[in-house]
Each structure stands twice: as C-alpha cells, then as structure tokens.
Design an enzyme around this catalytic site. Structure first.
Site, short mmCIF file in Angstrom:
data_model
loop_
_atom_site.label_atom_id
_atom_site.label_comp_id
_atom_site.label_asym_id
_atom_site.label_seq_id
_atom_site.Cartn_x
_atom_site.Cartn_y
_atom_site.Cartn_z
N PHE A 146 0.80 -1.38 0.20
CA PHE A 146 -0.04 0.01 0.00
C PHE A 146 0.84 1.40 -0.02
O PHE A 146 1.66 1.47 0.99
CB PHE A 146 -0.88 0.05 1.35
CG PHE A 146 -1.99 1.08 1.00
CD1 PHE A 146 -3.01 1.34 0.40
CD2 PHE A 146 -1.38 2.42 1.84
CE1 PHE A 146 -3.68 2.37 0.15
CE2 PHE A 146 -2.17 3.66 1.67
CZ PHE A 146 -3.37 3.39 0.77
N ASP A 233 9.39 3.21 1.93
CA ASP A 233 8.04 3.88 2.30
C ASP A 233 7.75 3.58 3.77
O ASP A 233 7.29 2.72 4.30
CB ASP A 233 6.86 3.23 1.33
CG ASP A 233 5.66 4.07 1.78
OD1 ASP A 233 5.68 4.75 2.81
OD2 ASP A 233 4.65 3.84 1.15
N LYS A 274 2.41 11.37 7.18
CA LYS A 274 1.31 11.13 8.56
C LYS A 274 1.93 11.90 9.52
O LYS A 274 1.80 13.01 9.97
CB LYS A 274 1.41 9.52 8.50
CG LYS A 274 0.38 9.06 7.32
CD LYS A 274 -0.03 7.50 7.65
CE LYS A 274 -1.17 7.18 6.62
NZ LYS A 274 -0.68 6.04 5.64
#
Ligand SMILES: *Cc1c(COP(=O)(O)O)cnc(C)c1O
Length: 425
Positions: A146, A233, A274
């Site tokens: 993802f 990531d 985030k």
C-alpha cells in the site's frame, strides 16, 4: 426513529452520506474532540483511539506544542509558494535533513505525493546517473503493497477494489513477493534496467506483516550490489511508530540507543508522511543524499503547498516532540507489554489466533474467514466498550494507539480488548 429523535451522530452521518462521495466505510462513530490518547464523540462519550489516523497522530491528539507552532505560524505567514523564498523552509530543511541524517529533503504534502516524488526521483536518477536508456527503467515493488491512491501507485497495487476501472495503468513496475529475498535477487540479476526497489519495512495496510529478520538488510545489500535505489516507504512505520525512529533505522539521529533485534538499514530514498506533522496538517517528504537528489532541478517537480511555512513549523515541532517525549522508547516498551499480554490471552482463546507487530504497530488475527464480518463486529463492540480500532483486510484488526500512551492506559486498553474478544468466544 423520527427526524426529531435522531442523535447528533446520526445527523452527522446522514450529511456525509448525502453530500459526500462514498469512498470510505467508516465505523459509525462521530468524533468532535481529541486530546492525547483520547477522542470524544458528539454525544460526549470518551474513547481510546487505537488507530491514530493510520499512525498520523503518533504524538497524540492536539499536542499543545504542535498546535501552538501551527497557530503562531498561521498568524504570521501561511503560504508564499516556492516562487519566493520564506524564512521557515530552509530552517525546516536543515532540521529534518540532520534529524534523519540525509543531505537533502524534498517537501510535499500527502503520503501518496511523496511516493510519487520518490518514483520520479528514482527514474530520473536511473537515466541521468545510472545510465539506463530513456523510458526503460523499471521499479521493483512488493505484492500486497500500500503506497497511496494516485493513478500510478494503484497501477502496481494488487488490491482489485483499488484498481478496477481506473486503467489504463502506468508501466514500469515489477511485482515480487514481500519478504522474499530470493525473488528480489533473481529479478535484479535478470534485468539490467532496474532503477529502484520500493518497500514498506512492515506492510501496515496489508495487515501488519513484519518481514523476516534479515530481509531488509539483505534487500539493501542486493540493491547496492546492482546499483539499485532502496526506497523505504516509512509513511506509516516511520516517526517512532515501530519502537524506533524509523523501522529501517540506519545511522540516523535515533533517540533510541539500543537498536538490537532488527538490522540497521539506511535507505537511499526515505519517504515520510503522516506523523511528520503529528496529524495536525498534511506534511510529507522525500529524503536522499546529494548524489541522488541533485537530479531534481528547477521546473522538474513541485507543489504549491509543499514546504509551506505552516508545514515547516508544524513538522519541526512534531519531530521535537518525538525526541523530547522519547516516543520511540515508549512505543518499544509498551509494544512488548501489549504483545505479551495479548499473546497470553490468545493461548486460551478460540476467537483470536495471533498477535504480531513491532512497537505500537500491531495486529490481532481473528479466527474467521477474510469475508466474514466478525472483525468488524468486534470493532463495533470495542467502540461500545470505549476503544476505537478498525479491521484491515477482513479478519485482521490493527491496533496503533498514539505513542504518548502510558503503561496504566495501555493496560486498561488491553483489558478492554480482552474483555471484548471474550464476548465473541
Ligand atoms: C498512508 C500511506 C500512504 C499514503 O499516504 P496519504 O497521505 O494517504 O496519501 C503511503 N504509504 C504508506 C505506507 C501509507 O501507510
């Protein structure tokens, strides 16, 4: 129920259903306040937040230091665009580059934008530094990844719902099994056009899959051998979530000294988002050293809001909180308690089969099929019992509270979770 009797919550949900696109399926709870590890719904009920906005709110809801930095900057200067300089961007770039030990940072806003930036950076590096023939570069990615929702990113997703009817898809990606070093080795050996390997150090959305010991360091070594960029990531795993500043944690200014247990890997390209803002503001970034980042020249990439003064102020405050409040150590310590207490329960349980994770990024696997609604029903009951979590992939529930939690709170949460699971035995 007549219209007059509708709860505040139901009214808010009805508005979303009527006027908002239906691109999410939220748990039916309507929040209007947050502080630290707690959130409150519009009826005034208090909950433990065990999702932290998918690990964006690592520093806790409405952290006063972050909110204050945002307010002060909002009163002074909010946006200049990159057409002009401002006095916050350079300060933030120096701070973040030193914090994560890279030469340079490229600031963006959302996680998906940062992933896109990393892919573009990798391709440009491949043509201009590695010497791959134009338009022939390939990037290796993992199954069940993802990385966000743009057209290019969903092109290499294998989630059918995320992909279907969004084609034609972007070329130039090779998918291999996650946690499979042999597959990576074979792919790198048989293709001279590989520019990068994009990987999540732990696959969060897929269900908190922690790779085997040695996978990340082995993958990094293979990338080095084949002159391929190792692109991490860490949008979800980064910023102390997994008990270390970064889940790859190589050679950074990590506040946690004892990093035993997982190998150190320094990515060539690091993607953050985030919690880079503590959930106060959309802030993301790509970090790399000069030999890579210098392929980016004026006009090649950009964003109107990327690196704006509010984002700069917020991100510096958010990263300071991580260090000042020892969030990595706290996540490491509480995560061990969480897994050992849940594991002890699982030995006696027929409803839960497994707990896994690192730091405070954990998942419990429910003993039912992926298609069943058991995990969803457990999350509904957890909500009733004062704790908010969400299933990821049918029968897996992710548990990721803010990292400012203390041990007393964690133990109360563990008892809520166990009590709730027992109701489903
Ligand atoms: C959330 C996430 C993204 C995308 O971030 P957005 O801000 O939602 O675009 C990318 N990669 C990982 C690993 C994520 O968890």
């Amino acid at each position: 129920m007549s219209v007059a009797e509708k709860t505040q919550s139901q009214k808010a949900i009805d508005l979303e259903n009527k006027y908002g696109a239906h691109n999410y399926h939220p748990l039916p709870v309507v929040l209007n306040r947050g502080e630290g590890v707690y959130v409150w719904d519009v009826e005034g009920k208090k909950y433990y937040d065990f999702l932290s906005a998918y690990s964006a709110v690592n520093q806790g809801h409405c952290h006063p230091k972050i909110v204050n930095a945002m307010n002060e900057q909002a009163k002074t200067l909010t946006l200049t665009s990159r057409a002009f300089h401002n006095d916050m961007l350079g300060k933030y770039e120096k701070f973040a580059a030193e914090y994560f030990n890279f030469d340079k940072i490229l600031p963006m806003n959302t996680g998906a934008e940062a992933v896109e930036t990393a892919l573009k950076l990798c391709r440009k590096w491949a043509y201009e530094v590695k010497g791959i023939k134009e338009n022939e570069a390939e990037i290796v990615v993992c199954e069940n990844n993802f990385h966000g929702r743009t057209t290019t990113i969903i092109s290499f997703s294998n989630d059918p719902v995320a992909r279907k009817n969004f084609g034609p898809y972007t070329d130039g990606f090779i998918k291999i099994e996650y946690d499979n070093l042999a597959a990576l080795k074979e792919t790198l050996e048989n293709n001279a056009n590989i520019a990068g390997f994009l990987v999540e150090p732990i696959q969060g959305e897929a269900g908190v899959y922690v790779p085997s010991e040695g996978f990340l360091s082995g993958a990094k070594a293979l990338c080095e051998k084949h002159n391929v960029l190792f692109i991490a990531d860490e949008v979800q795993t980064g910023i102390a979530r997994t008990g270390r500043l970064l889940a790859t944690c190589g050679n950074c200014s990590c506040p946690q000294k004892d990093c035993s247990g997982t190998p150190d890997v320094k990515p060539d390209v690091l993607i953050l988002g985030k919690a880079l803002s503590g959930g106060a503001y959309p802030v993301s970034a790509v970090l790399a050293n000069n030999d890579i980042m210098n392929v980016i020249q004026p006009g090649t990439h950009g964003s109107t809001f990327g690196g704006n003064p509010i984002a700069a102020a917020v991100a510096m405050a958010a990263l300071e909180v991580v260090t000042e409040e020892s969030l990595a150590e706290n996540a490491d310590r509480l995560g061990k308690i969480f897994r050992s207490e849940i594991d002890a329960f699982i030995q006696t349980s027929s409803i839960a089969t497994l707990v896994r994770g690192r730091g405070l990024l954990n998942a419990i696997v429910i003993n039912d099929s992926e298609e069943s609604d058991t995990a969803w029903n457990i999350c509904m009951r957890l909500r009733d019992n004062g704790l908010l979590a969400k299933p990821t992939h049918g029968n897996i529930i992710r548990f990721a509270p803010p990292l400012v939690m203390n041990e007393v709170q964690l133990k109360e949460c563990v008892s809520i979770i166990i009590k709730t699971l027992k109701e489903f035995e």
